[in-house]
Scaffold this active site. Structure first.
Site, PDB file in Angstrom:
ATOM      1  N   ASN A  82       0.816  -1.225   0.000  1.00 33.48           N
ATOM      2  CA  ASN A  82       0.000   0.000   0.000  1.00 33.48           C
ATOM      3  C   ASN A  82       0.847   1.272   0.000  1.00 33.48           C
ATOM      4  O   ASN A  82       0.313   2.358   0.220  1.00 33.48           O
ATOM      5  CB  ASN A  82      -0.892   0.033   1.251  1.00 33.48           C
ATOM      6  CG  ASN A  82      -1.842  -1.133   1.294  1.00 33.48           C
ATOM      7  OD1 ASN A  82      -2.368  -1.533   0.259  1.00 33.48           O
ATOM      8  ND2 ASN A  82      -2.044  -1.704   2.465  1.00 33.48           N
ATOM      9  N   TYR A 127      11.045   2.966   6.611  1.00 34.03           N
ATOM     10  CA  TYR A 127      11.757   3.391   7.827  1.00 34.03           C
ATOM     11  C   TYR A 127      12.882   2.393   8.160  1.00 34.03           C
ATOM     12  O   TYR A 127      14.015   2.796   8.460  1.00 34.03           O
ATOM     13  CB  TYR A 127      10.740   3.464   8.963  1.00 34.03           C
ATOM     14  CG  TYR A 127      11.265   3.996  10.269  1.00 34.03           C
ATOM     15  CD1 TYR A 127      11.493   5.362  10.450  1.00 34.03           C
ATOM     16  CD2 TYR A 127      11.505   3.143  11.350  1.00 34.03           C
ATOM     17  CE1 TYR A 127      11.945   5.852  11.663  1.00 34.03           C
ATOM     18  CE2 TYR A 127      11.955   3.626  12.558  1.00 34.03           C
ATOM     19  CZ  TYR A 127      12.180   4.984  12.720  1.00 34.03           C
ATOM     20  OH  TYR A 127      12.632   5.473  13.921  1.00 34.03           O
ATOM     21  N   THR A 170       7.715   8.861  23.702  1.00 31.52           N
ATOM     22  CA  THR A 170       7.684  10.178  23.059  1.00 31.52           C
ATOM     23  C   THR A 170       6.294  10.377  22.463  1.00 31.52           C
ATOM     24  O   THR A 170       5.449   9.482  22.507  1.00 31.52           O
ATOM     25  CB  THR A 170       8.693  10.259  21.900  1.00 31.52           C
ATOM     26  OG1 THR A 170       8.358   9.257  20.946  1.00 31.52           O
ATOM     27  CG2 THR A 170      10.127  10.089  22.341  1.00 31.52           C
TER      28      THR A 170
HETATM   29  P1  NAD Z   1       9.839  13.444  16.885  1.00 32.89           P
HETATM   30  O1  NAD Z   1       8.920  13.303  15.742  1.00 32.89           O
HETATM   31  O2  NAD Z   1       9.251  13.755  18.239  1.00 32.89           O
HETATM   32  O3  NAD Z   1      10.958  14.540  16.585  1.00 32.89           O
HETATM   33  C1  NAD Z   1      11.638  14.582  15.360  1.00 32.89           C
HETATM   34  C2  NAD Z   1      12.093  16.007  15.125  1.00 32.89           C
HETATM   35  O4  NAD Z   1      12.767  16.013  13.857  1.00 32.89           O
HETATM   36  C3  NAD Z   1      10.947  17.006  15.029  1.00 32.89           C
HETATM   37  O5  NAD Z   1      11.214  18.153  15.815  1.00 32.89           O
HETATM   38  C4  NAD Z   1      10.893  17.330  13.540  1.00 32.89           C
HETATM   39  O6  NAD Z   1      10.417  18.649  13.260  1.00 32.89           O
HETATM   40  C5  NAD Z   1      12.351  17.162  13.141  1.00 32.89           C
HETATM   41  N1  NAD Z   1      12.502  16.958  11.709  1.00 32.89           N
HETATM   42  C6  NAD Z   1      11.778  16.129  10.914  1.00 32.89           C
HETATM   43  N2  NAD Z   1      12.148  16.284   9.633  1.00 32.89           N
HETATM   44  C7  NAD Z   1      13.130  17.215   9.608  1.00 32.89           C
HETATM   45  C8  NAD Z   1      13.886  17.817   8.582  1.00 32.89           C
HETATM   46  N3  NAD Z   1      13.696  17.490   7.299  1.00 32.89           N
HETATM   47  N4  NAD Z   1      14.806  18.746   8.901  1.00 32.89           N
HETATM   48  C9  NAD Z   1      14.997  19.104  10.205  1.00 32.89           C
HETATM   49  N5  NAD Z   1      14.284  18.578  11.221  1.00 32.89           N
HETATM   50  C10 NAD Z   1      13.359  17.650  10.937  1.00 32.89           C
HETATM   51  O7  NAD Z   1      10.683  12.076  16.926  1.00 32.89           O
HETATM   52  P2  NAD Z   1      11.444  11.359  18.119  1.00 32.89           P
HETATM   53  O8  NAD Z   1      10.585  10.268  18.649  1.00 32.89           O
HETATM   54  O9  NAD Z   1      12.017  12.339  19.074  1.00 32.89           O
HETATM   55  O10 NAD Z   1      12.628  10.630  17.299  1.00 32.89           O
HETATM   56  C11 NAD Z   1      13.916  11.192  17.131  1.00 32.89           C
HETATM   57  C12 NAD Z   1      14.769  10.210  16.334  1.00 32.89           C
HETATM   58  O11 NAD Z   1      14.810   8.956  17.033  1.00 32.89           O
HETATM   59  C13 NAD Z   1      14.243   9.912  14.949  1.00 32.89           C
HETATM   60  O12 NAD Z   1      15.326   9.747  14.060  1.00 32.89           O
HETATM   61  C14 NAD Z   1      13.502   8.597  15.140  1.00 32.89           C
HETATM   62  O13 NAD Z   1      13.418   7.874  13.934  1.00 32.89           O
HETATM   63  C15 NAD Z   1      14.402   7.918  16.151  1.00 32.89           C
HETATM   64  N6  NAD Z   1      13.734   6.861  16.929  1.00 32.89           N
HETATM   65  C16 NAD Z   1      12.712   7.126  17.770  1.00 32.89           C
HETATM   66  C17 NAD Z   1      12.129   6.085  18.503  1.00 32.89           C
HETATM   67  C18 NAD Z   1      11.002   6.313  19.487  1.00 32.89           C
HETATM   68  O14 NAD Z   1      10.558   5.349  20.117  1.00 32.89           O
HETATM   69  N7  NAD Z   1      10.514   7.525  19.672  1.00 32.89           N
HETATM   70  C19 NAD Z   1      12.580   4.776  18.320  1.00 32.89           C
HETATM   71  C20 NAD Z   1      13.621   4.535  17.434  1.00 32.89           C
HETATM   72  C21 NAD Z   1      14.203   5.597  16.748  1.00 32.89           C
END
Ligand code: NAD
Length: 444
Positions: free
Chosen positions: A295, A349, A385
């Site tokens: 999808n 992802y 988060t």
């Molecule tokens: P979140 O969505 O709360 O924060 C991500 C931030 O990145 C946001 O402030 C967003 O505006 C910014 N962002 C997105 N695209 C952007 C761009 N093109 N340029 C600049 N800034 C940009 O996410 P999070 O949960 O804090 O995750 C942070 C990182 O950790 C990410 O890479 C995510 O994939 C990774 N991660 C998170 C988890 C989880 O459980 N939350 C698990 C594994 C990995």
């Protein structure tokens, strides 16, 4: 979203009921705080096999008192729970010597304090000696299995090292409350000459750190932790999040940079904004656009690959080429256990985050040789988060509990791990992907 189950199991009736029903028993983890910077209790140093490591002086500098028996000699004291047990198994060279691992830990493992640490030290595998390699590899299965059965918020990790001083920042991290959600990991340090900071409490003083996606969530916690460690932080986020980025930067005494990291010239614009150079670059910005592959439109695929991987590659290349990252610099990228284990609905992802691991492993030796910069990644598991709060209740509950600590991690857990990799004394850690997942059942 608060973990109500964790609060419930912290009460006497909650503990009674969930035990009777055979439900998971998460323990409230002891994390770092200014008033609680160290584990509470002594450190027990054990050895299996003949070790050449000069470990004692480094362990003494962790600030944990050495465990002593009633007559004052090193060893477990009756009735005293060690907060940390370090088993030096670097000298284990054959299967027979593995018996010493059992003999050393079997009598003491029950006494390790809640939220305590078991740290097994191993040697690199010797390619010319398959008996040594078998015995040393056995330590991985051993420590990961112990991590799954020990409970009580205790962690078990394996550190492969050849030089205790080069591994000092790593030993300090793994033997502190900062590593509360890091368990079941195998970390390698090499014998590089260490750069001890002037002040272990503010190791990044005088250094500049840039964190992408730092207006909220994990990135905000990373910026906060690097600022605590003394760094001048640059809080980068998309222009739409500029107000939040400014708020974070003001609170931390840093500056905000409104920039979409996918811009073709993002690296050049960061370099222009930092004419005096950069010491720590944290690629944290990331997005999800979940759909099963059948999808998934091409746009969902490419937007995730673009933010999570292509922009990381482009900006890293540009900043290294421009010489913006100073010698002694650190790059820390954010992977995910979804990239290591795979996850239904996340082919885009998972691909992007696995790509981060490939980037790190390949670039690390070259970046160090040519620029004096280390390159590592953190791979978070289930972190509390906004992203995970939006997951439907039952899937969220499963995600939280499917790890050895039976709970989700906090943004601070990822931040502390990032700060250890960003530490000036962590030059011996390079090309590693360290999971911050409470030893999730997903993947190894
Ligand atoms: P979140 O969505 O709360 O924060 C991500 C931030 O990145 C946001 O402030 C967003 O505006 C910014 N962002 C997105 N695209 C952007 C761009 N093109 N340029 C600049 N800034 C940009 O996410 P999070 O949960 O804090 O995750 C942070 C990182 O950790 C990410 O890479 C995510 O994939 C990774 N991660 C998170 C988890 C989880 O459980 N939350 C698990 C594994 C990995």
């Amino acid at each position: 979203m608060a973990d109500r189950y964790l609060s419930f199991t912290g009460t006497t009736p909650g503990r009674f009921l969930t035990r009777r029903l055979g439900l998971p028993q998460p323990a409230a983890l002891r994390r770092w705080s200014p008033r609680h910077p160290r584990l509470d209790g002594p450190l027990l140093h054990l050895t299996a096999g003949k070790s050449d490591l000069d470990l004692a002086p480094v362990l003494a500098r962790t600030g944990l008192p050495a465990a002593r028996t009633a007559d004052g000699s090193p060893g477990p004291a009756a009735g005293v729970s060690p907060a940390a047990v370090v088993l030096d198994a670097t000298g284990v060279r054959d299967v027979g010597a593995l018996g010493e691992v059992h003999a050393a830990l079997h009598p003491v493992v029950r006494s390790v304090a809640a939220s305590g640490r078991v740290l097994v030290l191993g040697a690199p595998l010797d390619p010319a000696d398959h008996h040594q390699a078998a015995a040393q590899q056995a330590l991985e299965g051993f420590s990961r299995s112990l991590g799954k059965e020990i409970g009580g918020g205790r962690t078990v990790n394996l550190l492969r090292l050849t030089d205790a001083r080069a591994a000092e920042s790593t030993l300090r991290f793994l033997l502190s409350p900062k590593s509360a959600y890091v368990s079941g990991q195998v970390v390698h340090t090499d014998a590089r000459e260490p750069t001890a900071p002037d002040d272990w409490d503010r190791p990044l003083a005088g250094r500049t750190a840039l964190v992408t996606g730092a207006a909220r969530g994990i990135g905000e916690a990373v910026a906060e932790t690097l600022a605590r460690d003394g760094a001048r932080v640059v809080v980068l986020d998309v222009p739409a999040a500029e107000e939040d980025a400014r708020r974070v930067a003001e609170r931390l005494g840093g500056t905000a940079l409104a920039l979409d990291i996918t811009a073709a010239d993002a690296g050049e614009r960061i370099a222009a904004a930092l004419p005096d150079g950069l010491d720590v670059l944290v690629h944290n910005a990331g997005v999800t656009r979940d759909r099963r592959l059948v999808n998934m439109p091409a746009e969902r695929w490419s937007s995730v690959l673009e933010v999570n991987l292509a922009s990381v590659l482009r900006s890293t290349d540009a900043l290294l080429a421009a010489g913006t990252l100073r010698p002694g610099g650190r790059i820390v990228a954010t992977a995910s256990i979804a990239g290591l284990a795979g996850n239904a609905g996340q082919t885009n992802y998972g691909a992007s985050k696995a790509g981060i691991a490939g980037l790190v492993r390949c670039l690390a030796p070259r970046a160090l040789a040519e620029h004096g910069v280390t390159v590592n990644a953190v791979a978070p598991g289930f972190i509390e988060t906004r992203m995970t709060a939006a997951i439907p209740l039952f899937i969220r509950e499963a995600g939280r509990r499917m790890n050895s600590l039976a709970q989700g991690g906090l943004p601070a857990d990822v931040a502390e791990t990032t700060a250890w990799l960003a530490h000036p004394a962590s030059g011996a850690v390079n090309g590693q992907v360290v999971r911050v997942c409470g030893q999730s059942l997903l993947g190894a």
